[in-house]
Design an enzyme around this catalytic site. Structure first.
Site, PDB file in Angstrom:
ATOM      1  N   PRO A  85       0.779  -1.212   0.000  1.00 53.71           N
ATOM      2  CG  PRO A  85      -0.182  -1.148   2.115  1.00 53.71           C
ATOM      3  CD  PRO A  85       0.868  -1.795   1.326  1.00 53.71           C
ATOM      4  CD  GLU A  86       4.820   3.166  -2.818  1.00 52.51           C
ATOM      5  OE1 GLU A  86       4.854   4.301  -3.299  1.00 52.51           O
ATOM      6  OE2 GLU A  86       5.662   2.299  -3.061  1.00 52.51           O
TER       7      GLU A  86
END
Length: 280
Positions: free
Chosen positions: A2-3
């Site tokens: 997750p960015e």
DNA sequence: CGTACACCCTGGCCGC
DNA sequence: TGCGGCCAGGGTGTAC
């Protein structure tokens, strides 16, 4: 993974399915993730309706009725999974990493799974949200209106730290992680070892545009490749995406006519992938 | 103050 | 097949 783009994709998936729905039960299976859950976490949110689901940097802001906000961060391995009530896959029954299970009225069950437990969940009042310790120091929102070339240039003033480290510093720009930092520097043709403050206004403009483009394309890829942003197994927001430099050490540079080979170096204990020819 | 590093935790992969 | 070492997209606390 997750960015910002993955968190945004998760946000959209959750918002589409859960906005307006009421939490009828919360099964919190351990006392902490990266930090402890707040006291009476389950009790405080049970019975409340979800008014909206927003995002700040890599944080999900789940706005509940009566001004209570559930702040969630996915860390490295956190996932949001939607399951039809009662249809728990056999493999999930013995899965020790399903830490929180939210049950709704007339909506899929939401499972928070996080093997490494670098994620977190906490609660804050709407009025104190902006000054909350987790959010108060966050820098520019890369997809926000105030993220301009001039603002980025100004944010780099006095920063002698390498450009790569500056992009990962959430107090300067918020939401960029290791992958998109590499991809944005490649697209802008900037060496990761450059001192952040050494960028000219022109280079800052190239970088700001590259950041916006890279993040935007990743979000589009997530949105277009998943129906309602949900995999068949219910997992939200994780999609195949081709990277130009990330994890491509030793492979040829993809820039037309460039004969460079993608290299890898370590900065701030994290891998940087770059083309030594295009990013000289 | 800015910067450098250890650390939190589990799982997957690689080499032996 | 088993095991140790290394790596991983996150952020924070501490030492200089």
């Amino acid at each position: 993974m997750p960015e910002l783009p993955e968190v945004e994709t998760v946000r959209r998936g959750l918002a589409a399915r859960l906005t307006g729905r009421r939490i009828v039960a919360v099964d919190q299976r351990r006392p902490d993730l990266r930090i402890p859950f707040p006291p009476d976490f389950a009790g405080r949110i049970t019975g409340r309706r979800i008014d909206a689901i927003d995002r700040r940097a890599k944080y999900l802001l789940i706005r509940l009725e009566a001004g209570l906000v559930l702040i969630a961060h996915l860390g490295m391995s956190g996932r949001m999974i939607l399951e039809e009530p009662g249809a728990v896959p056999d493999a999930a029954r013995s899965d020790p990493h399903r830490h929180v299970i939210f049950t709704f009225d007339d909506a899929p069950t939401l499972v928070y799974r996080d093997a490494r437990r670098f994620g977190l969940m906490t609660l804050a009042g709407e009025t104190e949200l902006a000054s909350h310790p987790l959010l108060a120091r966050l820098g520019l929102e890369p997809l926000g209106a105030d993220f301009t070339a001039a603002a980025l240039h100004a944010a780099f003033t006095g920063k002698r730290t390498p450009l790569k480290a500056a992009l990962l510093d959430q107090t300067i720009v918020a939401g960029i992680g290791n992958i998109y930092a590499c991809e944005a520097m490649f697209r802008a043709g900037l060496a990761p070892t450059r001192a952040a403050a050494s960028l000219t206004a022109r280079e800052a403009k190239r970088l700001a545009e590259a950041i916006r483009a890279v993040l935007g394309e990743a979000i589009d890829a997530g949105g277009s490749s998943l129906r309602d942003y949900v995999h068949a197994d219910g997992e939200l927001g994780y999609f195949q995406h081709r990277f130009a430099v990330y994890d491509r050490a030793g492979a040829p540079c993809l820039k037309p006519k460039c004969k460079g080979t993608i290299g890898r170096l370590v900065q701030a204990n994290r891998s940087t992938f770059f083309c030594p020819v295009c990013q000289a």
